[in-house]
Design a protein around this motif. Structure first.
Motif, PDB file in Angstrom:
ATOM      1  N   TYR A  33       0.693  -1.108   0.030  1.00  0.00           N
ATOM      2  CA  TYR A  33      -0.041   0.001  -0.171  1.00  0.00           C
ATOM      3  C   TYR A  33       0.952   1.324   0.028  1.00  0.00           C
ATOM      4  O   TYR A  33       0.492   2.141  -0.701  1.00  0.00           O
ATOM      5  CB  TYR A  33      -1.065   0.187   1.137  1.00  0.00           C
ATOM      6  CG  TYR A  33      -2.196  -0.866   1.004  1.00  0.00           C
ATOM      7  CD1 TYR A  33      -3.094  -0.473  -0.003  1.00  0.00           C
ATOM      8  CD2 TYR A  33      -2.523  -1.707   2.120  1.00  0.00           C
ATOM      9  CE1 TYR A  33      -4.141  -1.144  -0.239  1.00  0.00           C
ATOM     10  CE2 TYR A  33      -3.930  -2.645   1.842  1.00  0.00           C
ATOM     11  CZ  TYR A  33      -4.550  -2.367   0.739  1.00  0.00           C
ATOM     12  OH  TYR A  33      -5.590  -3.063   0.704  1.00  0.00           O
ATOM     13  N   THR A  36       2.311   1.480  -3.554  1.00  0.00           N
ATOM     14  CA  THR A  36       1.248   2.197  -4.348  1.00  0.00           C
ATOM     15  C   THR A  36       1.285   3.662  -4.158  1.00  0.00           C
ATOM     16  O   THR A  36       0.806   4.402  -5.216  1.00  0.00           O
ATOM     17  CB  THR A  36      -0.166   1.313  -4.270  1.00  0.00           C
ATOM     18  OG1 THR A  36       0.268  -0.173  -4.414  1.00  0.00           O
ATOM     19  CG2 THR A  36      -0.991   1.700  -5.262  1.00  0.00           C
ATOM     20  N   SER A  85      -5.319   3.891  -1.503  1.00  0.00           N
ATOM     21  CA  SER A  85      -3.931   3.431  -0.605  1.00  0.00           C
ATOM     22  C   SER A  85      -3.739   4.294   0.820  1.00  0.00           C
ATOM     23  O   SER A  85      -3.487   3.626   1.715  1.00  0.00           O
ATOM     24  CB  SER A  85      -2.744   3.655  -1.344  1.00  0.00           C
ATOM     25  OG  SER A  85      -2.865   2.583  -2.585  1.00  0.00           O
ATOM     26  N   GLN A 261      -2.987  -6.994  -5.066  1.00  0.00           N
ATOM     27  CA  GLN A 261      -2.361  -5.588  -4.727  1.00  0.00           C
ATOM     28  C   GLN A 261      -1.046  -5.563  -5.274  1.00  0.00           C
ATOM     29  O   GLN A 261      -0.674  -4.268  -5.746  1.00  0.00           O
ATOM     30  CB  GLN A 261      -1.961  -5.821  -3.276  1.00  0.00           C
ATOM     31  CG  GLN A 261      -1.430  -4.361  -2.611  1.00  0.00           C
ATOM     32  CD  GLN A 261      -2.701  -3.199  -2.951  1.00  0.00           C
ATOM     33  OE1 GLN A 261      -3.942  -3.688  -2.740  1.00  0.00           O
ATOM     34  NE2 GLN A 261      -2.102  -1.953  -3.108  1.00  0.00           N
TER      35      GLN A 261
END
Length: 326
Positions: A33, A36, A85, A261
């Motif tokens: 996350y 990203t 995110s 993901q």
């Protein structure tokens, strides 16, 4: 010698191993996350510059209209991923499935639109190479804008169908069979776009390198080729997972539990890389400093370097003679 103590120890060992495995899994997901989020922020900045230059500073032509809409698609996709995110990083242990559903489903529209626009660019380049006279004489003036409008409408229609049968919309109901059929239709459409994109890019490459009549390599061809390659490597896996692998329930197995993901992160890299490609190709082999506007114009130029140099010679000669007379 107490029989209670060994039983407690044997029960606590699996629990501690499970907690450790869960903690490592959470760390990996949280790291993805973070990556990203960082890539999405960089991509938003780059695509904002491209949108500003193509929207207000550079005179648009057939290709720049496609590039403008491609930047819009990348910007919207990165917005969804950036917000998602950020929410997941801040409230990682309080997972909001409804917010996740809104952002994840909202990103479908710019993803399909981006792939369709990239395929349209490749087809236009093929037509201009294979049938240049017909292309320049019979091509409608506003064809790029019309095709982009059709692409956005088609992506919106397919996404609404997907939302309806998945039960995502408030007035909709969940229909597993219809949802699977809609996803198969979208998958077939994405496969068709992938074949068109790959085929047209291969035709361009063969026509430029292996043609009996030498076709000069321009910066526009390099820009399109790099954009296509980056999408096939980084952008396509998300579409494969989204509409095909999800139905195989592959995400339930441990080696593939982080696959979604990872594909999201790669797709953010793809949207982030497009502005970098434009400015890299436009500034390649340029010794003097140039503005971002000039760099972007050079990345989208469809004229070979030697022709531009020859065309600029008479104008430079006139300017030098006028300066001498003055």
């Amino acid at each position: 010698m107490d029989p209670i103590i060994p039983s407690q120890e044997t029960e606590s060992t699996p629990m501690s191993a499970t907690n450790q495995s869960t903690h490592q899994t959470c760390e990996k997901i949280l790291t993805l996350y973070f990556l990203t989020l960082i890539s999405a922020l960089v991509g938003l900045a780059g695509n904002t510059v491209v949108l500003w230059l193509l929207g207000f500073s550079i005179r648009r032509n057939a290709i720049s209209v496609y590039v403008l809409h491609l930047a819009v698609a990348d910007f919207l996709f990165l917005c969804c991923r950036c917000i998602d995110s950020l929410i997941q990083v801040v409230n990682f242990y309080e997972f909001n499935i409804y917010t996740y559903g809104i952002l994840s489903n909202g990103a479908i529209i710019p993803y399909i639109s981006g792939l369709s626009i990239l395929s349209a660019i490749s087809i236009e380049r093929c037509l201009s190479i294979l049938w240049p006279i017909w292309y320049h004489c019979h091509r409608p003036r506003n064809m790029s804008a019309i095709i982009c409008a059709v692409i956005w409408a088609l992506a919106l229609a397919m996404s609404i169908l997907d939302w309806h049968y998945s039960g995502f919309l408030a007035w909709a109901y969940y229909d597993s069979e219809s949802w699977k059929k809609v996803d198969l239709i979208i998958t077939a459409f994405l496969i068709f776009l992938f074949m068109v994109l790959s085929g047209s890019s291969l035709i361009l490459l063969v026509r430029i390198l292996c043609s009996s009549r030498q076709i000069p390599l321009t910066r526009l061809y390099v820009t399109i080729s790099l954009t296509v390659v980056v999408f096939l490597i980084c952008g396509l896996p998300l579409g494969i997972y989204w509409f095909l692998l999800y139905w195989l329930q592959i995400h339930q197995y441990y080696p593939f539990c982080h696959l979604y993901q990872v594909t999201v992160f790669l797709s953010c890299i793809n949207s982030c890389a497009n502005p970098i490609i434009y400015f890299f190709v436009g500034s390649f082999r340029q010794q003097k400093r140039q503005t971002l506007k000039m760099v972007l114009q050079r990345a989208l130029q469809d004229t070979p370097e030697e022709y531009r140099w020859r065309d600029s010679q008479p104008q430079e000669t006139i300017e030098m003679s006028q300066s001498k007379i003055g």
